[in-house]
Design a protein around this motif. Structure first.
Motif, mmCIF file in Angstrom:
data_model
loop_
_atom_site.group_PDB
_atom_site.id
_atom_site.type_symbol
_atom_site.label_atom_id
_atom_site.label_comp_id
_atom_site.label_asym_id
_atom_site.label_seq_id
_atom_site.Cartn_x
_atom_site.Cartn_y
_atom_site.Cartn_z
ATOM 1 N N GLU A 55 0.923 -1.071 0.106
ATOM 2 C CA GLU A 55 -0.128 0.006 0.022
ATOM 3 C C GLU A 55 0.890 1.252 0.082
ATOM 4 N N ASP A 56 0.963 1.930 -1.034
ATOM 5 C CA ASP A 56 2.023 2.920 -1.531
ATOM 6 C C ASP A 56 1.318 4.316 -1.779
ATOM 7 N N ARG A 57 2.212 5.339 -1.018
ATOM 8 C CA ARG A 57 1.774 6.850 -0.902
ATOM 9 C C ARG A 57 3.072 7.352 -1.538
ATOM 10 N N VAL A 58 2.909 7.963 -2.762
ATOM 11 C CA VAL A 58 4.161 8.646 -3.536
ATOM 12 C C VAL A 58 3.992 9.981 -3.696
ATOM 13 N N ALA A 59 4.902 10.843 -2.944
ATOM 14 C CA ALA A 59 4.771 12.197 -3.021
ATOM 15 C C ALA A 59 4.785 12.982 -4.348
ATOM 16 N N PRO A 60 4.003 14.131 -4.476
ATOM 17 C CA PRO A 60 4.210 14.930 -5.716
ATOM 18 C C PRO A 60 5.704 14.985 -6.453
ATOM 19 N N SER A 61 5.766 14.922 -7.447
ATOM 20 C CA SER A 61 6.977 14.985 -8.397
ATOM 21 C C SER A 61 8.324 13.879 -7.940
ATOM 22 N N THR A 62 7.654 12.690 -7.777
ATOM 23 C CA THR A 62 8.640 11.863 -7.418
ATOM 24 C C THR A 62 8.142 10.654 -7.790
ATOM 25 N N GLY A 63 8.951 9.197 -7.697
ATOM 26 C CA GLY A 63 8.297 8.139 -8.031
ATOM 27 C C GLY A 63 9.380 6.966 -8.370
ATOM 28 N N PHE A 64 9.262 5.721 -8.690
ATOM 29 C CA PHE A 64 9.772 4.908 -8.966
ATOM 30 C C PHE A 64 10.641 4.953 -10.296
#
Length: 284
Positions: A55-64
């Motif tokens: 269960e992931d929450r990724v912040a704005p302007s970021t990612g894998f």
């Protein structure tokens, strides 16, 4: 009542939210139902064909960033926000709430998942399953399921590629194809409402032995502490099957073993908030 000739003898294993692995990396807040990355628990390495539920929450302007996968069925199910997907097969799209993408890794793919939104985080479930055949040609599928499709009823979101009614095309209606004996359902359950599900026949082989896993999505916000058990501050549901029951707060899950085809699984919303519930059903 079960319609299978196999005897039903279900057992429940409660999985509290606070016992999940995971951590807050700043740009990524994540929970791991199974052993993943730096989290390892030999009791939770897989369940049937399920290998990963993050269960992931990724912040704005970021990612894998771009990374490889092979011999895995990988799907992302968006709860809120926007998730941009790019892969080595040329698929490029931005997913929103209710969207799902399935990447069948097969002999090998590379992909990235990124939050291009400059203000809001993206909240999604990242799920991996083990394929029932190795050496498959990589494939990609996308589907959308609206809130109306899931309100107070189950939406059949993922189903085996060989199952009746499953369309083996990139964009189509109906369940998303998967190369595994796995079905995935979702519901948005109103307070005081309940939904039932009859466990499906096995994909292959005799008998009717089935596994199921139910999880209440943590929609009220990231909370690494114990989920509420009184319905205050979050949703609350009760899961029953074959005389067994478990009450789930947000982020909690329950593993069900010993069930069979035809068993009735019931989820009741016993809290005062809408509950977003996901159900995995697999051959044992």
């Amino acid at each position: 009542m079960s319609s299978s000739t196999t005897a039903s003898n279900p057992t429940f294993q409660f999985r509290p939210s606070q016992d999940r692995g995971g951590s807050n990396h700043g740009w990524l807040k994540t929970f791991h139902t199974f052993s993943f990355a730096d989290y390892y628990d030999p009791a939770f390495e897989n369940f049937g064909s399920l290998r990963v539920i993050n269960e992931d929450r990724v912040a704005p302007s970021t990612g894998f960033p771009t990374h490889p996968h092979r011999e895995a069925e990988i799907f992302s199910y968006v709860i809120s926000g926007e998730l941009a997907h790019k892969d080595s097969m040329g698929n490029v799209e931005t997913m929103v709430r209710g969207d799902i993408q399935m990447t069948s890794g097969g002999t090998g793919i590379r992909h990235s998942e990124y939050n291009d939104n400059k203000k809001d985080e993206v909240h999604f479930l990242q799920i991996w399953a083990l394929p029932n055949e190795r050496g498959l040609k990589p494939a990609y599928y996308a589907r959308h399921f609206s809130d109306a499709d899931k309100t107070d009823k189950w939406a059949h979101i993922v189903a085996p590629v060989s199952a009746e009614g499953v369309i083996d095309e990139r964009d189509a209606k109906g369940p998303t194809p998967i190369h595994a004996a796995l079905n995935f359902f979702g519901t948005l359950l109103s307070s005081g409402k309940s939904v039932e599900h009859t466990l499906l026949p096995r994909l292959k082989g005799p008998g009717g032995n089935k596994l199921a896993y139910v999880q209440l999505v943590q929609t009220s916000g990231y909370n690494p502490r114990k989920a509420p058990t009184d319905g205050k501050g979050g949703a609350l549901v009760k899961v029953t099957l074959g005389g067994q029951e478990a009450t789930l707060g947000e982020g909690d899950g329950v593993f069900i073993r010993g069930a069979v085809t035809g068993d009735q699984l019931v989820v009741d919303n016993v809290g005062d908030k809408r509950a977003e519930v996901v159900l995995f059903e697999m051959d044992a």
